[in-house]
Design an enzyme around this catalytic site. Structure first.
Site, PDB file in Angstrom:
ATOM      1  N   ARG A  26      -1.478 -35.619 -19.648  1.00 14.19           N
ATOM      2  CA  ARG A  26      -1.156 -34.180 -19.257  1.00 14.19           C
ATOM      3  C   ARG A  26       0.015 -34.502 -18.293  1.00 14.19           C
ATOM      4  NH1 ARG A  26      -7.034 -32.173 -18.415  1.00 14.19           N
ATOM      5  NH2 ARG A  26      -7.450 -31.955 -20.486  1.00 14.19           N
ATOM      6  N   ALA A 128       7.446  -0.421  -5.384  1.00 15.08           N
ATOM      7  CA  ALA A 128       6.204  -0.283  -6.330  1.00 15.08           C
ATOM      8  C   ALA A 128       6.686   0.359  -7.702  1.00 15.08           C
ATOM      9  CB  ALA A 128       5.058   0.963  -5.790  1.00 15.08           C
ATOM     10  N   GLY A 179       0.275  -1.578 -10.989  1.00 17.57           N
ATOM     11  CA  GLY A 179      -0.927  -1.243 -10.738  1.00 17.57           C
ATOM     12  C   GLY A 179      -2.250  -1.955 -11.167  1.00 17.57           C
ATOM     13  N   CYS A 184      -4.850  -2.979  -5.989  1.00 20.50           N
ATOM     14  CA  CYS A 184      -4.188  -1.701  -6.510  1.00 20.50           C
ATOM     15  C   CYS A 184      -4.978  -0.885  -6.965  1.00 20.50           C
ATOM     16  CB  CYS A 184      -3.237  -2.157  -7.406  1.00 20.50           C
ATOM     17  SG  CYS A 184      -2.111  -3.427  -7.363  1.00 20.50           S
ATOM     18  N   THR A 186      -2.932   2.166  -8.059  1.00 22.00           N
ATOM     19  CA  THR A 186      -1.967   3.118  -8.262  1.00 22.00           C
ATOM     20  C   THR A 186      -2.376   3.666  -9.813  1.00 22.00           C
ATOM     21  OG1 THR A 186      -0.282   1.789  -7.299  1.00 22.00           O
ATOM     22  CG2 THR A 186       0.215   2.870  -9.206  1.00 22.00           C
ATOM     23  N   ASP A 215       3.336 -10.392 -12.669  1.00 24.01           N
ATOM     24  CA  ASP A 215       2.706 -10.184 -11.209  1.00 24.01           C
ATOM     25  C   ASP A 215       1.456  -9.300 -11.258  1.00 24.01           C
ATOM     26  OD1 ASP A 215       2.580  -9.797  -8.423  1.00 24.01           O
ATOM     27  OD2 ASP A 215       4.228  -7.861  -8.564  1.00 24.01           O
ATOM     28  N   GLY A 216       0.370  -9.846 -10.577  1.00 24.79           N
ATOM     29  CA  GLY A 216      -0.864  -8.963 -10.227  1.00 24.79           C
ATOM     30  C   GLY A 216      -1.740  -9.284 -11.569  1.00 24.79           C
ATOM     31  N   GLY A 217      -3.060  -9.145 -11.073  1.00 22.97           N
ATOM     32  CA  GLY A 217      -4.142  -9.172 -11.824  1.00 22.97           C
ATOM     33  C   GLY A 217      -4.431 -10.536 -12.632  1.00 22.97           C
ATOM     34  N   MET A 266      -0.053  -3.527  -0.143  1.00 23.76           N
ATOM     35  CA  MET A 266       0.827  -2.992   0.929  1.00 23.76           C
ATOM     36  C   MET A 266       0.917  -1.539   0.874  1.00 23.76           C
ATOM     37  SD  MET A 266       1.290  -5.808   2.402  1.00 23.76           S
ATOM     38  CE  MET A 266       2.196  -4.480   3.535  1.00 23.76           C
TER      39      MET A 266
END
Ligand code: XMP
Length: 347
Positions: A26, A128, A179, A184, A186, A215-217, A266
């Site tokens: 690796r 957002a 979202g 989140c 949203t 970004d996110g999740g 946020m």
């Protein structure tokens, strides 16, 4: 009006097909990423600009691991500058990479100027709903003021049209996903968003010279590999780093001895009250998360997982992964098989 409903996938719906690999170790794998305009990372992970995630100490940990931290903007310009300087001084001689978030209204241009003056490496225009006229105007203002002298990351967007417009307005990289973050709400409050992996698949169809930040999740290194394989150039995470020493905020201890920190969106009530004394609509939650020690332990584990993921696709580099990755969609029994499932089995 188009009422055809597209079926969209997210991280848990898919798997990457293992491919022939001639990678013997690796350590042969290069997981670095080029984000354009002089911004390159040896680890494709960026910490979220949130007031329970990224201030000076997280920026130090991220840069030391080869990634980058984005100092949040829910503070005064002086405080934000202090966090940038703290990160740059602590890491003298190591060429640290530190980003800083700015908004699209009020004093954002002055803030950007003082941040650039103390050596911030990139701006992150952080709203957002980034596919918006205020974003267009803010990017024009920033490019007029700074030309191409600094990398501009911006977002968030959820569509190909969104990433293309931001690219045309002049940004170098775009945070993609609306979202989908762990804190989140949203999608609950507004009914809008797209499953996170679908967003990356759609945005990766761009023909513009722009980089994609998933970004996110993102819950695991496996999700990171899926995001990168789908076309992302780096991932941005909050919850994966939440609860570590480097996160702002105190550790609190329960009677049973368990230790916790706070992680919050946020746009949560709690964050809004802290930074502007009141809240309007809220699109995030606040939660306690277990205390998890130094961020470096988590980052090392994530790096090992990403390297192993590249190896299963037979990919030595990110562009190799983009070219070789093949996804399959799982059934519900496939999804339960993919999760560890020994607990509860009757022998
Ligand atoms: P994870 O899943 O890594 O997500 O914890 C972090 C990302 O979530 C976004 N974010 C928000 N989204 N309401 C939202 O809808 C919020 O209050 C909020 N706060 C953060 C942001 O993109 C971050 O990187």
């Amino acid at each position: 009006m188009n009422r055809d409903v597209q079926t969209c996938v997210s991280y848990d719906d898919v798997l990457l097909v293992p491919r022939y690999s001639d990678i013997r170790s690796r350590s042969e794998i290069d997981i670095s990423t080029e984000l354009g305009s002089g911004l390159s990372l040896s680890l494709p992970i960026i910490s979220s600009p949130m007031d329970t995630i990224s201030e000076g100490p997280m920026a130090v940990a991220m840069s030391a691991a080869g990634g980058a931290g984005v100092i949040h903007r829910y503070n005064t310009a002086e405080e934000q500058v202090r966090h940038v300087i703290e990160a740059k001084e602590e890491l003298q001689g190591e060429d640290p990479i530190v980003g800083a978030a700015i908004g699209v209204s009020g004093n954002f241009l002055n803030r950007a100027a003082v941040l650039q003056a103390v050596g911030v490496d990139f701006f992150c225009v952080d709203v957002a709903h980034g596919h918006h006229i205020l974003m267009k105007e803010a990017i024009e203002t920033l490019r007029n003021a700074f030309g191409d002298s600094i990398h501009i990351m911006a977002g968030n967007v959820a569509t190909l049209e969104g990433i293309n417009d931001l690219a045309d307005w002049g940004v170098d990289s775009v945070r993609c996903n609306i979202g989908g973050g762990s804190i989140c709400s949203t999608r609950i409050q507004t009914g809008h968003g797209l499953p996170g992996l679908q967003t990356i698949i759609d945005c990766a169809k761009t023909d513009r010279d722009v980089k994609i930040i998933a970004d996110g999740g993102i819950k695991t290194s496996g999700d990171m590999v899926k995001a990168l394989a789908a076309g992302a150039d780096a991932v941005m995470v909050g919850s994966l780093l939440a609860g570590t020493n480097e996160c702002p905020g105190k550790i609190f201890e329960e009677k049973d001895g368990s230790r916790w920190k706070i992680y919050r969106g946020m746009a949560s009530k709690e964050a809004q009250i802290k930074w502007r004394g009141k809240y309007s609509s809220f699109e995030g939650i606040s939660s306690r998360v277990p205390y998890r020690g130094p961020a470096s332990n988590i980052l090392e584990e994530l790096e090992r997982g990403i390297r192993s993921g590249f190896s299963y696709s037979g990919a030595r580099t990110l562009s190799d992964l983009h070219a070789k990755a093949t996804f399959v969609r799982q059934t519900t029994s496939g999804i339960s098989e993919s999760n560890t499932h020994i607990v509860g089995r009757s022998w």
